[in-house]
Design an enzyme around this catalytic site. Structure first.
Site, short mmCIF file in Angstrom:
data_model
loop_
_atom_site.label_atom_id
_atom_site.label_comp_id
_atom_site.label_asym_id
_atom_site.label_seq_id
_atom_site.Cartn_x
_atom_site.Cartn_y
_atom_site.Cartn_z
N ASP A 45 -20.10 14.19 -32.18
CA ASP A 45 -19.93 13.29 -33.31
C ASP A 45 -20.71 13.74 -34.55
O ASP A 45 -21.73 14.41 -34.43
CB ASP A 45 -20.43 11.88 -32.96
CG ASP A 45 -19.54 11.19 -31.94
OD1 ASP A 45 -18.60 11.82 -31.44
OD2 ASP A 45 -19.82 10.01 -31.64
N ASP A 46 -20.22 13.29 -35.70
CA ASP A 46 -20.96 13.23 -36.97
C ASP A 46 -20.86 14.45 -37.86
O ASP A 46 -21.40 14.47 -38.96
CB ASP A 46 -22.45 12.91 -36.77
CG ASP A 46 -22.67 11.55 -36.16
OD1 ASP A 46 -21.70 10.78 -36.04
OD2 ASP A 46 -23.81 11.23 -35.79
N HIS A 96 -13.93 10.19 -37.26
CA HIS A 96 -15.13 9.36 -37.04
C HIS A 96 -15.41 8.56 -38.33
O HIS A 96 -16.55 8.33 -38.68
CB HIS A 96 -16.30 10.28 -36.68
CG HIS A 96 -17.48 9.59 -36.05
ND1 HIS A 96 -17.38 8.60 -35.12
CD2 HIS A 96 -18.82 9.78 -36.23
CE1 HIS A 96 -18.60 8.21 -34.74
NE2 HIS A 96 -19.49 8.89 -35.42
N HIS A 100 -19.05 7.03 -42.21
CA HIS A 100 -19.96 6.60 -41.13
C HIS A 100 -20.68 5.30 -41.50
O HIS A 100 -21.86 5.10 -41.20
CB HIS A 100 -21.00 7.70 -40.82
CG HIS A 100 -21.45 7.69 -39.38
ND1 HIS A 100 -22.49 6.92 -38.94
CD2 HIS A 100 -20.98 8.33 -38.29
CE1 HIS A 100 -22.66 7.11 -37.64
NE2 HIS A 100 -21.74 7.96 -37.21
N HIS A 191 -24.09 14.68 -30.22
CA HIS A 191 -24.13 14.73 -31.69
C HIS A 191 -24.48 16.14 -32.12
O HIS A 191 -25.59 16.61 -31.85
CB HIS A 191 -25.16 13.74 -32.23
CG HIS A 191 -24.88 12.33 -31.79
ND1 HIS A 191 -25.24 11.85 -30.55
CD2 HIS A 191 -24.24 11.31 -32.42
CE1 HIS A 191 -24.84 10.58 -30.44
NE2 HIS A 191 -24.23 10.23 -31.55
ZN LIG Z 1 -21.60 8.82 -35.36
#
Ligand SMILES: [Zn+2]
Length: 240
Positions: A45-46, A96, A100, A191
């Site tokens: 993620d991210d 995603h 965020h 992550h």
């Molecule tokens: Zn995230």
């Protein structure tokens, strides 16, 4: 601190309990694949961020293991070449959200965070994502419905790795924890990057993956992308 930030800070554990996997966000979340076959999926993620995501891609290539990257739209805009590389090297890109944001997914009417991220990814890959992971894992029933109505599979996890913790645990601790939680059909949440920054320096995730993959393979598991694990489409055609 703004009032809004204070509300989120105080409400964080409560909201996370009711909105995040493995218990929250039902019935819209899919948190794992079939428990009947030794197939599992790595998710990240991210990102993408220059530095950390590239380091991870190098490791995945060496390990010959596919991953699924839940990318933040703003990061996609900053690093489109890394998104192209993710796809070129056999991995999958999911959404995603655009920024965020904690608030966007909680709001009743806002869909901009979904649609902007869709455009950011589509502008690079020429097709729209069909996999979505909400930021912070927070999924309200109404956010779940609007994602489903747009054709998304909403992907949670059943192995929440420790790589987000500050201070960072060492890589072996992260890997051991993930190994202990692994079951047939598991989806690992890692992550590789940081939202809304172009570059990030993070190697614990990469080192943990290097330790995790051979151990899990030695137990008879196969790594696949999340769409393959769940038997769903990763992409839809670009918007007309
Ligand atoms: Zn995230």
């Amino acid at each position: 601190m703004k009032v809004k930030d204070l509300v989120y800070a105080v409400g964080d554990p409560v909201l996370t309990k009711f909105l995040s996997p493995p218990y929250g966000g039902r019935p819209h979340y899919t948190n794992h694949g079939p428990r009947t076959a030794r197939r599992v999926a790595l998710t990240f993620d991210d990102g993408p961020c220059r530095g950390s995501t590239e380091l991870l891609l190098d490791a995945l290539a060496e390990l010959d293991v596919p991953g699924t990257f839940f990318c933040v739209g703003e990061n996609v805009n900053m690093n489109p070449d890394i998104v192209e590389r993710i796809e070129r090297e056999g991995h999958v890109v999911g959404s995603h959200s655009q920024r965020h944001s904690r608030g966007a997914g909680l709001s009743f009417g806002d869909v901009e965070h979904i649609e902007s991220a869709e455009r950011s990814i589509s502008d690079v890959l020429g097709r729209r994502p069909a996999l979505y992971r909400p930021p912070w894992g927070w999924l309200t029933p109404w956010e779940g419905r609007r994602l489903k109505s747009r054709g998304y599979t909403i992907v949670g996890w059943d192995v929440y790795t420790l790589d987000w913790q500050i201070p960072e645990p060492d890589a072996q601790t992260v890997a051991d924890h993930a190994v202990a939680d692994t079951r047939p059909g598991s989806v690992y949440c890692f992550h590789d990057a940081y939202p809304l920054v172009a570059e990030w320096d993070k190697s614990v995730t990469v080192d943990a993956v290097r330790r995790l993959v051979p151990t899990i393979r030695s137990l008879g598991y196969e790594f696949v992308t999340v769409d393959a694990l769940l038997g769903v489409n990763a992409y839809r055609p670009a918007a007309a």
